[in-house]
Design a protein around this motif. Structure first.
Motif, PDB file in Angstrom:
ATOM      1  N   TYR A 233      -5.281  14.697   4.309  1.00 17.46           N
ATOM      2  CA  TYR A 233      -5.093  13.196   4.433  1.00 17.46           C
ATOM      3  C   TYR A 233      -5.835  12.517   3.050  1.00 17.46           C
ATOM      4  O   TYR A 233      -5.243  12.094   2.408  1.00 17.46           O
ATOM      5  CB  TYR A 233      -5.649  12.381   5.524  1.00 17.46           C
TER       6      TYR A 233
ATOM      7  N   LEU B  41      -0.265   4.067   1.065  1.00 20.83           N
ATOM      8  CA  LEU B  41      -0.923   4.868   1.816  1.00 20.83           C
ATOM      9  C   LEU B  41      -0.292   4.762   3.442  1.00 20.83           C
ATOM     10  O   LEU B  41       0.107   3.568   3.737  1.00 20.83           O
ATOM     11  CB  LEU B  41      -2.437   4.611   2.110  1.00 20.83           C
ATOM     12  N   THR B  42       0.000   5.739   3.918  1.00 20.12           N
ATOM     13  CA  THR B  42       0.305   5.797   5.273  1.00 20.12           C
ATOM     14  C   THR B  42      -0.726   5.125   6.293  1.00 20.12           C
ATOM     15  O   THR B  42      -1.980   5.304   5.816  1.00 20.12           O
ATOM     16  CB  THR B  42       0.701   7.017   6.067  1.00 20.12           C
ATOM     17  N   PRO B  43      -0.556   4.572   7.479  1.00 17.04           N
ATOM     18  CA  PRO B  43      -1.578   3.807   8.186  1.00 17.04           C
ATOM     19  C   PRO B  43      -2.901   5.090   8.427  1.00 17.04           C
ATOM     20  O   PRO B  43      -4.029   4.932   8.431  1.00 17.04           O
ATOM     21  CB  PRO B  43      -0.963   3.426   9.767  1.00 17.04           C
ATOM     22  N   ARG B  44      -2.405   6.382   8.768  1.00 13.99           N
ATOM     23  CA  ARG B  44      -3.314   7.467   9.151  1.00 13.99           C
ATOM     24  C   ARG B  44      -4.171   7.864   7.765  1.00 13.99           C
ATOM     25  O   ARG B  44      -5.532   8.080   7.790  1.00 13.99           O
ATOM     26  CB  ARG B  44      -2.608   8.887   9.622  1.00 13.99           C
ATOM     27  N   GLU B  45      -3.591   7.755   6.570  1.00 13.52           N
ATOM     28  CA  GLU B  45      -4.219   8.044   5.396  1.00 13.52           C
ATOM     29  C   GLU B  45      -5.048   6.925   5.222  1.00 13.52           C
ATOM     30  O   GLU B  45      -6.489   7.169   4.595  1.00 13.52           O
ATOM     31  CB  GLU B  45      -3.270   8.325   4.218  1.00 13.52           C
TER      32      GLU B  45
ATOM     33  N   LYS C 134      -1.767   9.773  -3.846  1.00  9.52           N
ATOM     34  CA  LYS C 134      -0.667   8.708  -4.064  1.00  9.52           C
ATOM     35  C   LYS C 134      -1.408   7.692  -4.979  1.00  9.52           C
ATOM     36  O   LYS C 134      -0.557   6.915  -5.495  1.00  9.52           O
ATOM     37  CB  LYS C 134      -0.707   8.427  -2.648  1.00  9.52           C
TER      38      LYS C 134
ATOM     39  N   TRP D 178      -6.140  -2.497   0.638  1.00 10.68           N
ATOM     40  CA  TRP D 178      -5.427  -1.314   1.497  1.00 10.68           C
ATOM     41  C   TRP D 178      -5.989  -0.925   2.665  1.00 10.68           C
ATOM     42  O   TRP D 178      -5.588  -0.019   3.308  1.00 10.68           O
ATOM     43  CB  TRP D 178      -4.818  -0.439   0.664  1.00 10.68           C
TER      44      TRP D 178
ATOM     45  N   SER E  24       0.811  -1.266  -0.067  1.00 12.67           N
ATOM     46  CA  SER E  24      -0.127   0.000  -0.007  1.00 12.67           C
ATOM     47  C   SER E  24       0.924   1.239   0.086  1.00 12.67           C
ATOM     48  O   SER E  24       1.794   1.555   0.762  1.00 12.67           O
ATOM     49  CB  SER E  24      -0.930   0.014   1.133  1.00 12.67           C
TER      50      SER E  24
END
Length: 201
Positions: free
Chosen positions: A175, A141-145, A182, A200, A139
């Protein structure tokens, strides 16, 4: 004889698979079902050795069927048939207790072989599906995104998402903008769909 339940919501596919398995001298199809709930009910009534279920069915999907059978009929080995070999689906299928994961495009003889294999207590994952799972990109993406995109869905109001996650509306927008960029998506709804399809979220 290996007693099999076969569940698929498409009549033609279900009947074709029954025809394939009925040709095998050591396999007997004892029940068929057109949806997930029916599959569980008929499995409890007939107690098959192996349940072959389509991944996507109305009412209860194949993963849900296998999980329920694991609780109520632990001796029944589950095989999931799918046209979608996405990595997260493979992980979910195996974690649900499925012993086999087979692509619908596999050769006709493959299903009988997989039924025999899982009946013996072995596992089987279609090589093409396994290769896809192993080579799938991680993924972006960051965990927060991912958390914000999951909470926002396709069209949930930003203010509501902000209250739910204890963030400011501006932070939520940032976010969502980052996640959309992304994923190369044209909209938040498209970003959400892409992230869901790839497992994801």
């Amino acid at each position: 004889m290996i007693r099999v339940l076969l569940a698929d919501d498409e009549d033609l596919i279900r009947e074709a698979l029954v025809g394939l398995l009925d040709r095998e001298p050591d396999i007997e199809v004892v029940a068929t079902a057109a949806d997930g709930r029916q599959a569980v009910e008929r499995a409890l009534a007939t107690r098959p050795d192996v349940a072959v279920v389509d991944l996507q069915m109305p009412g209860l999907d194949g993963i849900g069927v296998i999980a329920e059978l694991g609780r109520h009929l632990p001796g029944c080995a589950g095989v999931i048939l799918t046209g979608h070999g996405r990595p997260h689906l493979l992980r979910q299928a195996l974690s649900s207790g499925a012993r086999g994961f087979l692509a619908k495009g596999a050769p006709g003889s493959a299903l009988a072989d997989v039924v025999r294999r899982v009946h013996e207590g072995k596992r089987y994952v279609d090589p093409m599906l396994a290769a896809d799972a192993l080579t799938a990109p991680p993924s972006p993406l960051t965990p927060r995104e991912a958390q914000v995109l999951a909470a926002a869905g396709a069209d949930r109001p930003v203010g509501e998402v902000a209250r739910t996650l204890f963030l400011s509306p501006g932070t939520v927008r940032n976010y969502l903008t980052a996640a959309t960029a992304k994923l190369g998506a044209g909209s938040r709804a498209e970003a959400h769909q892409l992230a869901r399809e790839n497992g994801w979220l």
